[in-house]
Design a protein around this motif. Sequence first.
Motif, PDB file in Angstrom:
ATOM      1  N   SER A 137      33.651  29.638  29.250  1.00  0.00           N
ATOM      2  CA  SER A 137      33.758  30.070  27.523  1.00  0.00           C
ATOM      3  C   SER A 137      32.601  29.454  26.999  1.00  0.00           C
ATOM      4  CB  SER A 137      34.992  28.660  27.589  1.00  0.00           C
ATOM      5  OG  SER A 137      34.700  27.260  28.046  1.00  0.00           O
ATOM      6  N   ARG A 138      31.380  28.817  27.355  1.00  0.00           N
ATOM      7  CA  ARG A 138      30.639  28.691  26.577  1.00  0.00           C
ATOM      8  C   ARG A 138      29.533  29.934  26.778  1.00  0.00           C
ATOM      9  NH1 ARG A 138      32.358  23.649  29.016  1.00  0.00           N
ATOM     10  NH2 ARG A 138      32.624  22.167  28.004  1.00  0.00           N
ATOM     11  N   SER A 139      29.829  30.886  27.293  1.00  0.00           N
ATOM     12  CA  SER A 139      29.128  31.695  28.071  1.00  0.00           C
ATOM     13  C   SER A 139      28.934  33.009  27.455  1.00  0.00           C
ATOM     14  CB  SER A 139      28.846  32.202  29.706  1.00  0.00           C
ATOM     15  OG  SER A 139      28.434  30.921  29.482  1.00  0.00           O
ATOM     16  N   VAL A 140      27.748  33.787  26.349  1.00  0.00           N
ATOM     17  CA  VAL A 140      28.135  34.736  25.503  1.00  0.00           C
ATOM     18  C   VAL A 140      28.457  36.069  26.282  1.00  0.00           C
ATOM     19  CG1 VAL A 140      27.066  36.795  24.179  1.00  0.00           C
ATOM     20  CG2 VAL A 140      26.779  34.058  24.178  1.00  0.00           C
ATOM     21  N   ARG A 141      27.740  36.337  27.519  1.00  0.00           N
ATOM     22  CA  ARG A 141      27.653  36.914  28.835  1.00  0.00           C
ATOM     23  C   ARG A 141      28.987  36.487  29.668  1.00  0.00           C
ATOM     24  NH1 ARG A 141      23.548  40.735  28.969  1.00  0.00           N
ATOM     25  NH2 ARG A 141      24.253  40.983  30.749  1.00  0.00           N
ATOM     26  N   LYS A 142      29.369  37.398  30.480  1.00  0.00           N
ATOM     27  CA  LYS A 142      31.224  37.131  31.194  1.00  0.00           C
ATOM     28  C   LYS A 142      30.955  37.393  32.467  1.00  0.00           C
ATOM     29  CE  LYS A 142      33.058  34.650  27.502  1.00  0.00           C
ATOM     30  NZ  LYS A 142      33.139  33.967  26.813  1.00  0.00           N
ATOM     31  N   GLU A 143      29.862  38.435  32.827  1.00  0.00           N
ATOM     32  CA  GLU A 143      29.969  39.447  33.815  1.00  0.00           C
ATOM     33  C   GLU A 143      30.006  38.252  35.304  1.00  0.00           C
ATOM     34  OE1 GLU A 143      26.739  40.570  32.281  1.00  0.00           O
ATOM     35  OE2 GLU A 143      28.631  40.015  30.760  1.00  0.00           O
ATOM     36  N   THR A 144      28.983  37.258  35.090  1.00  0.00           N
ATOM     37  CA  THR A 144      28.677  36.316  36.487  1.00  0.00           C
ATOM     38  C   THR A 144      29.986  35.516  36.745  1.00  0.00           C
ATOM     39  OG1 THR A 144      26.030  36.714  35.791  1.00  0.00           O
ATOM     40  CG2 THR A 144      27.095  35.148  37.209  1.00  0.00           C
ATOM     41  N   TRP A 145      30.695  35.148  35.905  1.00  0.00           N
ATOM     42  CA  TRP A 145      31.656  33.864  35.051  1.00  0.00           C
ATOM     43  C   TRP A 145      32.562  34.509  36.094  1.00  0.00           C
ATOM     44  CZ3 TRP A 145      28.781  30.328  36.331  1.00  0.00           C
ATOM     45  CH2 TRP A 145      27.187  30.169  35.812  1.00  0.00           C
ATOM     46  N   LEU A 146      33.426  36.311  35.977  1.00  0.00           N
ATOM     47  CA  LEU A 146      33.970  36.923  36.109  1.00  0.00           C
ATOM     48  C   LEU A 146      34.059  37.331  37.924  1.00  0.00           C
ATOM     49  CD1 LEU A 146      34.560  39.645  32.945  1.00  0.00           C
ATOM     50  CD2 LEU A 146      36.344  37.509  33.647  1.00  0.00           C
ATOM     51  N   ILE A 147      33.307  37.551  38.155  1.00  0.00           N
ATOM     52  CA  ILE A 147      32.576  38.361  39.096  1.00  0.00           C
ATOM     53  C   ILE A 147      33.117  36.436  40.732  1.00  0.00           C
ATOM     54  CG2 ILE A 147      30.413  38.534  41.788  1.00  0.00           C
ATOM     55  CD1 ILE A 147      29.684  40.691  39.162  1.00  0.00           C
ATOM     56  N   GLN A 148      32.120  35.080  39.955  1.00  0.00           N
ATOM     57  CA  GLN A 148      32.293  34.376  40.883  1.00  0.00           C
ATOM     58  C   GLN A 148      33.688  33.807  41.496  1.00  0.00           C
ATOM     59  OE1 GLN A 148      30.248  31.095  39.918  1.00  0.00           O
ATOM     60  NE2 GLN A 148      30.701  30.156  42.038  1.00  0.00           N
ATOM     61  N   ARG A 149      34.409  34.216  39.522  1.00  0.00           N
ATOM     62  CA  ARG A 149      36.296  33.761  39.599  1.00  0.00           C
ATOM     63  C   ARG A 149      36.811  34.688  41.211  1.00  0.00           C
ATOM     64  NH1 ARG A 149      40.005  32.384  36.658  1.00  0.00           N
ATOM     65  NH2 ARG A 149      41.867  33.211  36.383  1.00  0.00           N
ATOM     66  N   GLY A 150      36.421  36.495  40.628  1.00  0.00           N
ATOM     67  CA  GLY A 150      36.828  37.122  41.635  1.00  0.00           C
ATOM     68  C   GLY A 150      36.739  36.701  43.022  1.00  0.00           C
ATOM     69  N   GLU A 151      35.540  36.369  43.115  1.00  0.00           N
ATOM     70  CA  GLU A 151      35.411  35.623  44.740  1.00  0.00           C
ATOM     71  C   GLU A 151      35.842  34.142  45.272  1.00  0.00           C
ATOM     72  OE1 GLU A 151      30.751  35.020  44.004  1.00  0.00           O
ATOM     73  OE2 GLU A 151      30.560  36.909  44.774  1.00  0.00           O
ATOM     74  N   ILE A 152      36.149  33.684  44.070  1.00  0.00           N
ATOM     75  CA  ILE A 152      37.345  32.297  44.378  1.00  0.00           C
ATOM     76  C   ILE A 152      38.648  32.714  44.777  1.00  0.00           C
ATOM     77  CG2 ILE A 152      37.839  30.172  43.556  1.00  0.00           C
ATOM     78  CD1 ILE A 152      35.414  30.293  41.730  1.00  0.00           C
ATOM     79  N   LEU A 153      38.805  33.474  44.268  1.00  0.00           N
ATOM     80  CA  LEU A 153      40.228  34.666  44.243  1.00  0.00           C
ATOM     81  C   LEU A 153      40.507  35.213  45.677  1.00  0.00           C
ATOM     82  CD1 LEU A 153      40.802  35.454  41.048  1.00  0.00           C
ATOM     83  CD2 LEU A 153      42.288  33.958  41.894  1.00  0.00           C
ATOM     84  N   GLU A 154      39.261  35.600  46.151  1.00  0.00           N
ATOM     85  CA  GLU A 154      40.042  35.998  47.148  1.00  0.00           C
ATOM     86  C   GLU A 154      39.546  35.354  48.568  1.00  0.00           C
ATOM     87  OE1 GLU A 154      37.043  39.340  49.207  1.00  0.00           O
ATOM     88  OE2 GLU A 154      35.788  38.969  46.650  1.00  0.00           O
ATOM     89  N   LYS A 155      39.008  34.229  47.892  1.00  0.00           N
ATOM     90  CA  LYS A 155      39.342  32.892  49.509  1.00  0.00           C
ATOM     91  C   LYS A 155      40.090  32.559  49.340  1.00  0.00           C
ATOM     92  CE  LYS A 155      34.451  31.439  49.746  1.00  0.00           C
ATOM     93  NZ  LYS A 155      33.433  32.742  48.679  1.00  0.00           N
ATOM     94  N   ALA A 156      40.590  32.302  48.016  1.00  0.00           N
ATOM     95  CA  ALA A 156      42.120  31.480  48.019  1.00  0.00           C
ATOM     96  C   ALA A 156      43.384  32.576  48.457  1.00  0.00           C
ATOM     97  CB  ALA A 156      42.557  31.175  46.373  1.00  0.00           C
ATOM     98  N   ARG A 157      42.339  33.590  48.912  1.00  0.00           N
ATOM     99  CA  ARG A 157      44.094  35.111  49.345  1.00  0.00           C
ATOM    100  C   ARG A 157      45.213  35.323  48.188  1.00  0.00           C
ATOM    101  NH1 ARG A 157      45.444  33.833  55.529  1.00  0.00           N
ATOM    102  NH2 ARG A 157      42.724  33.289  56.585  1.00  0.00           N
TER     103      ARG A 157
END
Length: 212
Positions: A137-157
């Motif tokens: 929410s504080r970043s102009v570019r979101k790609e890095t955080w969207l990818i990290q979000r995906g990785e966490i969601l993968e771990k959470a199944r």
Amino acid sequence: MIVARQAFGRMLLESDRAAEAIEPLEAYLAKRPDDTRTLALLSRAYMKLGKHLEAANGYTRTLASITNGRPRPEYYLERARALVAAGPKHIDQALAGLDEGLEALKYPVTLQLYAIELEIDHLRYDAALARVDQIASRSVRKETWLIQRGEILEKARRPEQARQAYQAALDAIAALPESRIRNRAVERLQAQATAGLERLLSSESDEPGATP
């Protein structure tokens, strides 16, 4: 003479003689109890000796000694690491200390990333996701955080949500000007998101009853 005690203690610590460094550093602090640098040195000595709670308390004293200017982020980071090393029952305290630093220092990413790592390590996926969303929410570019979000969601199944996050990252990259897409860092992000989608597709096809 007292200044020489601090210098001697620092030299011992830098020479991996932490046990010997304690006495001269404490002698210096007996005369100058609010010396920030020496408090930090003593905390590091305790950490090297495996006295993790003493180290954490030392970093709390270090931070309390700073009355002018902003504390260094590493004091919050090292205190959190000391508490983590002290055992699982101190995780909440470690995270609270990181949040204190985030508030004081206007949300440096280094502290937030360690907090995310701790949340994931202790299977607190929703808390980790909330932290990622806060950074995004504080970043102009979101790609890095969207990818990290995906990785966490993968771990959470949570494969469907993970897929959405990876695809959103690719969509954000595709919306960039062509000159930026050809940037090596962006190409790495694109590869990470694509690899995430491929992992999800592969695991889906491996499930019992999946169509070959």
